[in-house]
Design an enzyme around this catalytic site. Structure first.
Site, PDB file in Angstrom:
ATOM      1  N   SER A   1     -18.426  21.728   2.832  1.00 19.65           N
ATOM      2  CA  SER A   1     -18.744  22.509   1.636  1.00 19.65           C
ATOM      3  C   SER A   1     -20.218  22.357   1.271  1.00 19.65           C
ATOM      4  CB  SER A   1     -17.880  21.969   0.498  1.00 19.65           C
ATOM      5  OG  SER A   1     -18.431  22.263  -0.746  1.00 19.65           O
TER       6      SER A   1
ATOM      7  N   TYR B   1     -15.760  15.300  -4.991  1.00 20.96           N
ATOM      8  CA  TYR B   1     -15.355  16.211  -3.918  1.00 20.96           C
ATOM      9  C   TYR B   1     -16.472  16.331  -2.877  1.00 20.96           C
ATOM     10  CZ  TYR B   1     -14.324  20.713  -1.728  1.00 20.96           C
ATOM     11  OH  TYR B   1     -14.099  21.723  -0.821  1.00 20.96           O
TER      12      TYR B   1
ATOM     13  N   LYS C   1     -16.644  15.114   1.168  1.00 20.25           N
ATOM     14  CA  LYS C   1     -17.045  15.966   2.299  1.00 20.25           C
ATOM     15  C   LYS C   1     -18.190  15.316   3.075  1.00 20.25           C
ATOM     16  CE  LYS C   1     -14.269  19.510   1.615  1.00 20.25           C
ATOM     17  NZ  LYS C   1     -13.165  19.813   2.528  1.00 20.25           N
TER      18      LYS C   1
END
Ligand code: UDP
Length: 322
Positions: free
Chosen positions: A116, A140, A144
């Protein structure tokens, strides 16, 4: 060819499955169905597998001999990741480690990973290229980044090949309007607004209108989900190389503000929205736009959906139908 799609019941995963089926590949889905919904198709092999459970995962992986694995399984709500750090670590980082271990155990060496743009954090340049610093500002994004690091490590140590695709804002739905984007709770701008329109709710909340952008609202690079699926497919050719640990942005290179998205939605739904400006949302960078030179050049990929209203229309067709 024979492919595994983890998280194949989710938003991007289900579009990937669709894409692979259209090309007549053999597709297996592993999904724990915690957030996704599996629409039964007789050409797909489905197994309810939670990547956290390594022994179950190994049982499912054994004797399958996949040519490559597309890994979409994971949790993806940024605001939730801030509150449920352990749950996110487990389902994103540890689950991916298990997947890699299981792949290596059964000599499956090609992995395409759903990363991402959140790995970048606050941009220091107008457009973000793959060698922009990675300083994620959400849990988050940190998950990643950590997974990408693990992939680099395995790429050096073992005969393990991977491609991490850093998506900007995935948007839209398949033209069939059979699959589309939905999250619980819904936090993403486009599905949230379209659901509201569908349920005749007029109030739309815009988080911040004092950003240093053309109209004061945040700018994002919205990329159609089928363009994302096609990029993944093009990535497969890189596995022919002896070594392969690659990273590519997937975006259009063009940004749209929140207000532009709302205007587009008014146009395609023919509904007037009541826009209410609220406080800025924590952790929202003002502008996130991809520099896509690398993927254009190396994978010969270009987005087919260039017009934001066309993307919005595909999403609206799906929302109307569901
Ligand atoms: N946004 C908004 N109102 C909403 C949902 C989102 O103004 O109801 C804004 C959000 O602050 C961000 C942009 O829309 O600037 C895109 O948000 P989204 O959650 O869709 O994607 P993100 O860029 O955060 O991954």
């Amino acid at each position: 060819m024979k492919f595994l799609v983890t998280g194949g019941a989710g938003y991007i995963g289900s579009h990937m499955v669709n894409f692979l089926l259209k090309k007549n590949h053999d597709v297996t889905i592993f999904d724990n169905l915690s957030t996704g919904k599996f629409i039964n198709k007789n050409r797909i092999k489905f197994e309810k597998v939670d990547l956290i459970n390594l022994s179950k995962l190994n049982k499912s992986m054994k004797n399958k001999k996949f040519d490559a694995v597309f890994h979409f399984a994971g949790l993806s709500i940024v605001s939730e990741s801030e509150k449920k750090t352990k749950k996110y670590y487990l389902n994103n980082v540890l689950a991916t480690k298990n997947l890699i271990k299981s792949m290596i155990k059964y000599n499956i060496n090609n992995l395409i990973f759903s990363s991402s743009a959140s790995v970048y954090g606050l941009p220091t340049t107008k457009k973000i290229s793959e060698n922009h610093r990675t300083r994620p500002i959400s849990e988050y994004g940190k998950n990643k980044k950590e997974i990408e690091k693990i992939l680099i490590k395995f790429g050096k140590k073992k005969n393990f090949k991977s491609i991490s695709f850093r998506y900007f804002n995935a948007a839209g739905a398949d033209e069939s309007a059979k699959i589309g984007e939905s999250h619980h709770p819904e936090t993403h701008l486009i599905p949230k607004v379209l659901e509201s329109v569908k349920h005749r709710k007029k109030n739309m909340y815009v988080y911040g209108n004092t950003y240093n952008t053309k109209d004061g609202t945040c700018i994002r690079d919205y990329i159609h989900v089928n363009d994302i699926a096609r990029a993944h497919y093009y990535g497969l050719k890189k596995f022919k190389n002896r070594k392969c640990t690659l990273t590519y942005n997937i975006g259009t290179g063009r940004g749209h503000s929140v207000l532009e998205i709302l205007n587009g939605i008014e146009k395609i739904t023919k509904k007037k929205l009541n826009i209410i400006f609220k406080r800025k949302r924590k952790g929202d960078p003002p502008i996130l736009v991809a520099d896509c030179k690398k993927i254009f050049k190396e994978l010969k990929w270009k987005p087919k959906y260039k017009n934001i209203n066309t993307i919005l229309l595909t999403a609206w067709k799906w929302h109307k139908k569901t």
